[in-house]
Design a protein around this motif. Structure first.
Motif, PDB file in Angstrom:
ATOM      1  N   LEU A 192      -4.871  28.067  10.143  1.00  0.00           N
ATOM      2  CA  LEU A 192      -5.441  29.050  10.670  1.00  0.00           C
ATOM      3  C   LEU A 192      -5.432  30.185   9.449  1.00  0.00           C
ATOM      4  O   LEU A 192      -5.883  31.000  10.622  1.00  0.00           O
ATOM      5  CB  LEU A 192      -4.916  28.733  12.239  1.00  0.00           C
ATOM      6  CG  LEU A 192      -5.272  27.617  13.097  1.00  0.00           C
ATOM      7  CD1 LEU A 192      -3.085  27.884  14.042  1.00  0.00           C
ATOM      8  CD2 LEU A 192      -5.685  27.383  12.941  1.00  0.00           C
ATOM      9  N   ALA A 193      -3.894  30.531   9.543  1.00  0.00           N
ATOM     10  CA  ALA A 193      -3.754  31.829   8.101  1.00  0.00           C
ATOM     11  C   ALA A 193      -2.915  31.340   7.461  1.00  0.00           C
ATOM     12  O   ALA A 193      -2.625  30.181   7.728  1.00  0.00           O
ATOM     13  CB  ALA A 193      -3.192  32.672   9.601  1.00  0.00           C
ATOM     14  N   GLU A 222       3.341  34.300  11.629  1.00  0.00           N
ATOM     15  CA  GLU A 222       2.806  34.576  10.123  1.00  0.00           C
ATOM     16  C   GLU A 222       3.585  36.117   9.806  1.00  0.00           C
ATOM     17  O   GLU A 222       4.057  36.241   8.502  1.00  0.00           O
ATOM     18  CB  GLU A 222       1.422  34.909  10.533  1.00  0.00           C
ATOM     19  CG  GLU A 222       0.265  33.665  10.346  1.00  0.00           C
ATOM     20  CD  GLU A 222       0.388  32.787   9.178  1.00  0.00           C
ATOM     21  OE1 GLU A 222       1.258  32.701   8.133  1.00  0.00           O
ATOM     22  OE2 GLU A 222       0.594  30.961   9.962  1.00  0.00           O
ATOM     23  N   HIS A 268       9.678  27.521   6.850  1.00  0.00           N
ATOM     24  CA  HIS A 268       9.929  27.018   8.046  1.00  0.00           C
ATOM     25  C   HIS A 268      10.960  26.839   8.650  1.00  0.00           C
ATOM     26  O   HIS A 268      11.726  26.128   8.124  1.00  0.00           O
ATOM     27  CB  HIS A 268       8.512  25.274   7.953  1.00  0.00           C
ATOM     28  CG  HIS A 268       7.243  26.090   8.099  1.00  0.00           C
ATOM     29  ND1 HIS A 268       6.387  25.169   7.204  1.00  0.00           N
ATOM     30  CD2 HIS A 268       6.851  26.958   8.680  1.00  0.00           C
ATOM     31  CE1 HIS A 268       5.118  25.891   7.228  1.00  0.00           C
ATOM     32  NE2 HIS A 268       5.361  26.898   7.880  1.00  0.00           N
ATOM     33  N   PRO A 292       6.627  24.187  11.927  1.00  0.00           N
ATOM     34  CA  PRO A 292       5.258  24.299  11.638  1.00  0.00           C
ATOM     35  C   PRO A 292       3.701  23.477  11.920  1.00  0.00           C
ATOM     36  O   PRO A 292       3.285  22.648  11.967  1.00  0.00           O
ATOM     37  CB  PRO A 292       5.178  23.629   9.881  1.00  0.00           C
ATOM     38  CG  PRO A 292       6.896  22.552  10.754  1.00  0.00           C
ATOM     39  CD  PRO A 292       7.738  23.177  11.490  1.00  0.00           C
ATOM     40  N   ILE A 347       2.056  23.422  16.121  1.00  0.00           N
ATOM     41  CA  ILE A 347       1.724  24.329  17.765  1.00  0.00           C
ATOM     42  C   ILE A 347       0.731  22.691  18.110  1.00  0.00           C
ATOM     43  O   ILE A 347       0.233  22.743  17.864  1.00  0.00           O
ATOM     44  CB  ILE A 347       1.321  26.147  17.467  1.00  0.00           C
ATOM     45  CG1 ILE A 347       1.415  26.503  18.419  1.00  0.00           C
ATOM     46  CG2 ILE A 347       0.052  25.748  16.402  1.00  0.00           C
ATOM     47  CD1 ILE A 347       1.275  28.030  18.541  1.00  0.00           C
TER      48      ILE A 347
HETATM   49  N1  TQI Z   1      -0.868  27.971   7.865  1.00  0.00           N
HETATM   50  C1  TQI Z   1      -0.142  27.755   7.090  1.00  0.00           C
HETATM   51  C2  TQI Z   1       1.622  28.531   7.518  1.00  0.00           C
HETATM   52  O1  TQI Z   1       1.519  29.161   8.042  1.00  0.00           O
HETATM   53  C3  TQI Z   1      -0.163  27.600   6.027  1.00  0.00           C
HETATM   54  C4  TQI Z   1       1.277  27.516   5.394  1.00  0.00           C
HETATM   55  C5  TQI Z   1       0.994  25.918   5.308  1.00  0.00           C
HETATM   56  C6  TQI Z   1       2.238  27.841   4.448  1.00  0.00           C
HETATM   57  N2  TQI Z   1       2.776  25.969   3.867  1.00  0.00           N
HETATM   58  C7  TQI Z   1       3.253  26.840   4.040  1.00  0.00           C
HETATM   59  C8  TQI Z   1       2.962  29.205   5.009  1.00  0.00           C
HETATM   60  C9  TQI Z   1       4.888  27.351   3.800  1.00  0.00           C
HETATM   61  C10 TQI Z   1       4.544  29.414   3.900  1.00  0.00           C
HETATM   62  C11 TQI Z   1       4.934  28.559   3.793  1.00  0.00           C
HETATM   63  O2  TQI Z   1       2.186  27.523   8.124  1.00  0.00           O
HETATM   64  S1  TQI Z   1      -1.716  27.598   9.195  1.00  0.00           S
HETATM   65  C12 TQI Z   1       0.788  26.851  12.460  1.00  0.00           C
HETATM   66  C13 TQI Z   1       1.503  26.156  13.165  1.00  0.00           C
HETATM   67  C14 TQI Z   1      -1.062  27.718  10.737  1.00  0.00           C
HETATM   68  C15 TQI Z   1       0.488  26.744  11.879  1.00  0.00           C
HETATM   69  O3  TQI Z   1      -2.360  27.862   9.193  1.00  0.00           O
HETATM   70  O4  TQI Z   1      -1.361  25.762   8.871  1.00  0.00           O
HETATM   71  C16 TQI Z   1       1.109  28.878  12.828  1.00  0.00           C
HETATM   72  C17 TQI Z   1      -0.592  28.700  11.621  1.00  0.00           C
HETATM   73  F1  TQI Z   1       3.241  26.663  12.460  1.00  0.00           F
HETATM   74  F2  TQI Z   1       2.004  26.038  14.372  1.00  0.00           F
HETATM   75  F3  TQI Z   1       1.659  24.880  12.857  1.00  0.00           F
HETATM   76  C18 TQI Z   1       0.340  29.462  12.078  1.00  0.00           C
HETATM   77 CL1  TQI Z   1       1.828  29.427  14.186  1.00  0.00          CL
END
Ligand code: TQI
Ligand code: ZN
Ligand code: ZN
Length: 169
Positions: free
Chosen positions: A84-85, A127, A136, A146, A148
């Motif tokens: 997503l981001a 983020e 996480h 990690p 939602i």
């Molecule tokens: N993006 C992942 C995240 O922000 C990217 C990622 C994966 C990451 N592993 C990581 C970032 C380790 C930092 C460190 O977690 S996502 C969620 C949640 C994502 C996921 O798009 O999968 C949210 C973005 F937590 F809900 F799964 C926002 Cl809130």
């Protein structure tokens, strides 16, 4: 329990007042910008950090942009759902969102007609945690957990998030 990135990167102690800017080419509405403002407030309420919008994208500490597919940082977005981001650890300040998502800006993702609706503020609060240095958490209710559930809204920091950020700043 909360975690940090390897090496525990953080914004320097002399840089508590951070600026953020939106990629001008995105032409975001005030409604979208307000959602990010609220997300930053959740973290400024529990730290000495402040977040101020600036119109200068290139000089801002935190640069927010919506992109689709390959956008030049080696971590291409993947279309609807999936990633997503992403946000990078301090002091990068790069905060990218997948422009292909069905972002819910106001209202309730759970009652959206779109099965792929994603609550923007929920993702933004998570983020921003990464942008500030949180990894996480193993606590299911934490913003930094990690996963939602789809079409849900989770925007309130819990004790685990607060302890993690307050130990860092
Ligand atoms: N993006 C992942 C995240 O922000 C990217 C990622 C994966 C990451 N592993 C990581 C970032 C380790 C930092 C460190 O977690 S996502 C969620 C949640 C994502 C996921 O798009 O999968 C949210 C973005 F937590 F809900 F799964 C926002 Cl809130
Ligand atoms: Zn990116
Ligand atoms: Zn994350």
């Amino acid at each position: 329990h909360y975690t940090y990135f390897p090496g525990t990167p953080r914004w320097p102690a002399n840089k508590q007042d951070l600026t953020y800017a939106f990629l001008p080419e995105n032409g975001l509405s005030d409604a979208v910008k307000t959602v990010f403002g609220h997300a930053f407030e959740r973290w400024s309420e529990v730290t000495l950090l402040t977040f101020t919008e600036t119109t200068s994208y290139y000089s801002a500490d935190i640069k927010i942009g919506f992109f689709t597919g390959d956008h030049g940082d080696g971590e291409p977005f993947d279309g609807v759902l999936g990633t997503l981001a992403h946000a990078f650890s301090p002091p990068s300040g790069r905060f990218h969102l997948d422009g292909a998502e069905d972002w819910v800006v106001s209202g309730d993702a759970s009652t959206s007609s779109l099965p792929s609706a994603v609550d923007l503020e929920s993702v933004a609060v998570h983020e921003i945690g990464h942008l500030l240095g949180l990894g996480h958490s193993s606590v299911e209710d934490a913003i930094m957990y990690p996963t939602i559930s789809s079409r849900s809204r989770k925007v309130e920091l819990v004790n685990d998030d607060i302890q993690g950020i307050q130990k860092l700043y």
